[in-house]
Write a protein that holds these residues in place. Structure first.
Motif, mmCIF file in Angstrom:
data_model
loop_
_atom_site.group_PDB
_atom_site.id
_atom_site.type_symbol
_atom_site.label_atom_id
_atom_site.label_comp_id
_atom_site.label_asym_id
_atom_site.label_seq_id
_atom_site.Cartn_x
_atom_site.Cartn_y
_atom_site.Cartn_z
ATOM 1 N N SER A 47 38.748 111.049 62.512
ATOM 2 C CA SER A 47 39.630 110.244 61.661
ATOM 3 C C SER A 47 40.283 111.096 60.578
ATOM 4 O O SER A 47 39.795 112.167 60.220
ATOM 5 N N ARG A 48 41.370 110.609 60.067
ATOM 6 C CA ARG A 48 42.076 111.334 58.997
ATOM 7 C C ARG A 48 41.229 111.411 57.741
ATOM 8 O O ARG A 48 41.287 112.404 57.024
ATOM 9 N N ILE A 49 40.447 110.378 57.481
ATOM 10 C CA ILE A 49 39.588 110.390 56.293
ATOM 11 C C ILE A 49 38.536 111.469 56.424
ATOM 12 O O ILE A 49 38.291 112.235 55.481
ATOM 13 N N LYS A 50 37.936 111.557 57.587
ATOM 14 C CA LYS A 50 36.925 112.595 57.806
ATOM 15 C C LYS A 50 37.571 113.981 57.726
ATOM 16 O O LYS A 50 37.003 114.904 57.136
ATOM 17 N N ASP A 51 38.762 114.119 58.293
ATOM 18 C CA ASP A 51 39.496 115.389 58.201
ATOM 19 C C ASP A 51 39.730 115.768 56.745
ATOM 20 O O ASP A 51 39.545 116.910 56.345
ATOM 21 N N TYR A 52 40.154 114.780 55.945
ATOM 22 C CA TYR A 52 40.439 115.042 54.535
ATOM 23 C C TYR A 52 39.168 115.449 53.788
ATOM 24 O O TYR A 52 39.177 116.413 53.006
ATOM 25 N N ILE A 53 38.086 114.745 54.013
ATOM 26 C CA ILE A 53 36.828 115.040 53.315
ATOM 27 C C ILE A 53 36.355 116.450 53.648
ATOM 28 O O ILE A 53 35.946 117.206 52.758
ATOM 29 N N GLU A 54 36.410 116.812 54.919
ATOM 30 C CA GLU A 54 35.999 118.158 55.313
ATOM 31 C C GLU A 54 36.909 119.221 54.707
ATOM 32 O O GLU A 54 36.446 120.257 54.239
ATOM 33 N N LEU A 55 38.214 118.959 54.701
ATOM 34 C CA LEU A 55 39.162 119.899 54.113
ATOM 35 C C LEU A 55 38.923 120.026 52.615
ATOM 36 O O LEU A 55 38.891 121.134 52.073
ATOM 37 N N GLU A 56 38.738 118.909 51.947
ATOM 38 C CA GLU A 56 38.499 118.956 50.497
ATOM 39 C C GLU A 56 37.220 119.722 50.180
ATOM 40 O O GLU A 56 37.194 120.537 49.242
ATOM 41 N N ASP A 57 36.158 119.504 50.934
ATOM 42 C CA ASP A 57 34.902 120.229 50.713
ATOM 43 C C ASP A 57 35.110 121.738 50.835
ATOM 44 O O ASP A 57 34.634 122.515 50.000
ATOM 45 N N SER A 58 35.830 122.156 51.875
ATOM 46 C CA SER A 58 36.045 123.589 52.064
ATOM 47 C C SER A 58 36.963 124.161 50.986
ATOM 48 O O SER A 58 36.768 125.286 50.518
ATOM 49 N N ALA A 106 37.508 127.472 46.119
ATOM 50 C CA ALA A 106 37.955 127.596 44.727
ATOM 51 C C ALA A 106 36.816 128.078 43.836
ATOM 52 O O ALA A 106 37.012 128.938 42.969
ATOM 53 N N GLU A 107 35.632 127.549 44.069
ATOM 54 C CA GLU A 107 34.472 127.994 43.282
ATOM 55 C C GLU A 107 34.139 129.452 43.585
ATOM 56 O O GLU A 107 33.841 130.230 42.682
ATOM 57 N N ASP A 108 34.216 129.827 44.850
ATOM 58 C CA ASP A 108 33.978 131.229 45.224
ATOM 59 C C ASP A 108 34.996 132.155 44.558
ATOM 60 O O ASP A 108 34.646 133.238 44.084
ATOM 61 N N ALA A 109 36.254 131.734 44.516
ATOM 62 C CA ALA A 109 37.309 132.557 43.906
ATOM 63 C C ALA A 109 37.027 132.797 42.429
ATOM 64 O O ALA A 109 37.322 133.873 41.902
ATOM 65 N N ALA A 110 36.437 131.829 41.769
ATOM 66 C CA ALA A 110 36.153 131.949 40.335
ATOM 67 C C ALA A 110 35.064 132.973 40.031
ATOM 68 O O ALA A 110 34.958 133.444 38.903
ATOM 69 N N HIS A 111 34.271 133.327 41.013
ATOM 70 C CA HIS A 111 33.146 134.233 40.778
ATOM 71 C C HIS A 111 33.465 135.709 41.005
ATOM 72 O O HIS A 111 32.606 136.552 40.810
ATOM 73 N N HIS A 112 34.688 136.027 41.384
ATOM 74 C CA HIS A 112 35.062 137.436 41.528
ATOM 75 C C HIS A 112 35.132 138.083 40.149
ATOM 76 O O HIS A 112 35.593 137.469 39.188
ATOM 77 N N ASP A 113 34.698 139.329 40.053
ATOM 78 C CA ASP A 113 34.704 140.027 38.763
ATOM 79 C C ASP A 113 36.105 140.446 38.339
ATOM 80 O O ASP A 113 36.459 140.356 37.165
ATOM 81 N N ASP A 114 36.896 140.917 39.276
ATOM 82 C CA ASP A 114 38.219 141.458 38.980
ATOM 83 C C ASP A 114 39.273 140.342 38.928
ATOM 84 O O ASP A 114 39.334 139.484 39.809
ATOM 85 N N HIS A 119 45.729 132.759 47.794
ATOM 86 C CA HIS A 119 45.516 132.627 49.237
ATOM 87 C C HIS A 119 45.036 131.215 49.569
ATOM 88 O O HIS A 119 45.467 130.616 50.563
ATOM 89 N N LEU A 120 44.166 130.674 48.728
ATOM 90 C CA LEU A 120 43.677 129.312 48.946
ATOM 91 C C LEU A 120 44.814 128.307 48.874
ATOM 92 O O LEU A 120 44.924 127.423 49.725
ATOM 93 N N VAL A 149 47.309 116.897 45.710
ATOM 94 C CA VAL A 149 45.961 116.490 45.305
ATOM 95 C C VAL A 149 44.969 117.624 45.545
ATOM 96 O O VAL A 149 44.144 117.933 44.675
ATOM 97 N N LEU A 150 45.044 118.259 46.703
ATOM 98 C CA LEU A 150 44.106 119.334 47.012
ATOM 99 C C LEU A 150 44.306 120.549 46.108
ATOM 100 O O LEU A 150 43.324 121.167 45.665
ATOM 101 N N VAL A 151 45.550 120.890 45.823
ATOM 102 C CA VAL A 151 45.812 122.026 44.922
ATOM 103 C C VAL A 151 45.302 121.706 43.520
ATOM 104 O O VAL A 151 44.684 122.553 42.870
ATOM 105 N N ARG A 152 45.529 120.489 43.059
ATOM 106 C CA ARG A 152 45.033 120.097 41.734
ATOM 107 C C ARG A 152 43.509 120.144 41.682
ATOM 108 O O ARG A 152 42.924 120.685 40.740
#
Length: 84
Positions: A2-13, A18-26, A36-37, A59-62
């Motif tokens: 379903s589109r809802i399931k697709d959206y939830i999975e996409l939002e989770d990833s 985004a959280e991983d990107a925040a942890h880079h030192d440089d 890239h995200l 919504v996803l970018v925000r």
């Protein structure tokens, strides 16, 4: 799937990336990762079955930006706590 399931999975990833990107030192590495995200969000949504693709992208970018900022603040707070 379903589109809802697709959206939830996409939002989770997206939020994980985004959280991983925040942890880079440089700074340049962080900016490359978040840029890239944002590009990947646009590409993925353009190939998806969502009805209102521009709205989904915005919504996803925000959400990605909010998650990045929140995670980055946590990293900075942790560094300050260790330094104190």
């Amino acid at each position: 799937m379903s589109r809802i399931k697709d959206y939830i999975e996409l939002e989770d990833s997206v939020l994980d990336a985004a959280e991983d990107a925040a942890h880079h030192d440089d700074v340049k590495t962080r900016m490359r990762a978040i840029s890239h995200l944002f590009d990947a969000i646009g590409e993925h949504v353009s190939r998806s079955r969502f009805h209102d693709k521009p709205k989904v992208v915005s919504v996803l970018v925000r959400r990605a930006a909010e998650t990045y900022i929140s995670a980055r603040r946590e990293v900075i707070a942790d560094v300050r706590a260790v330094a104190a």
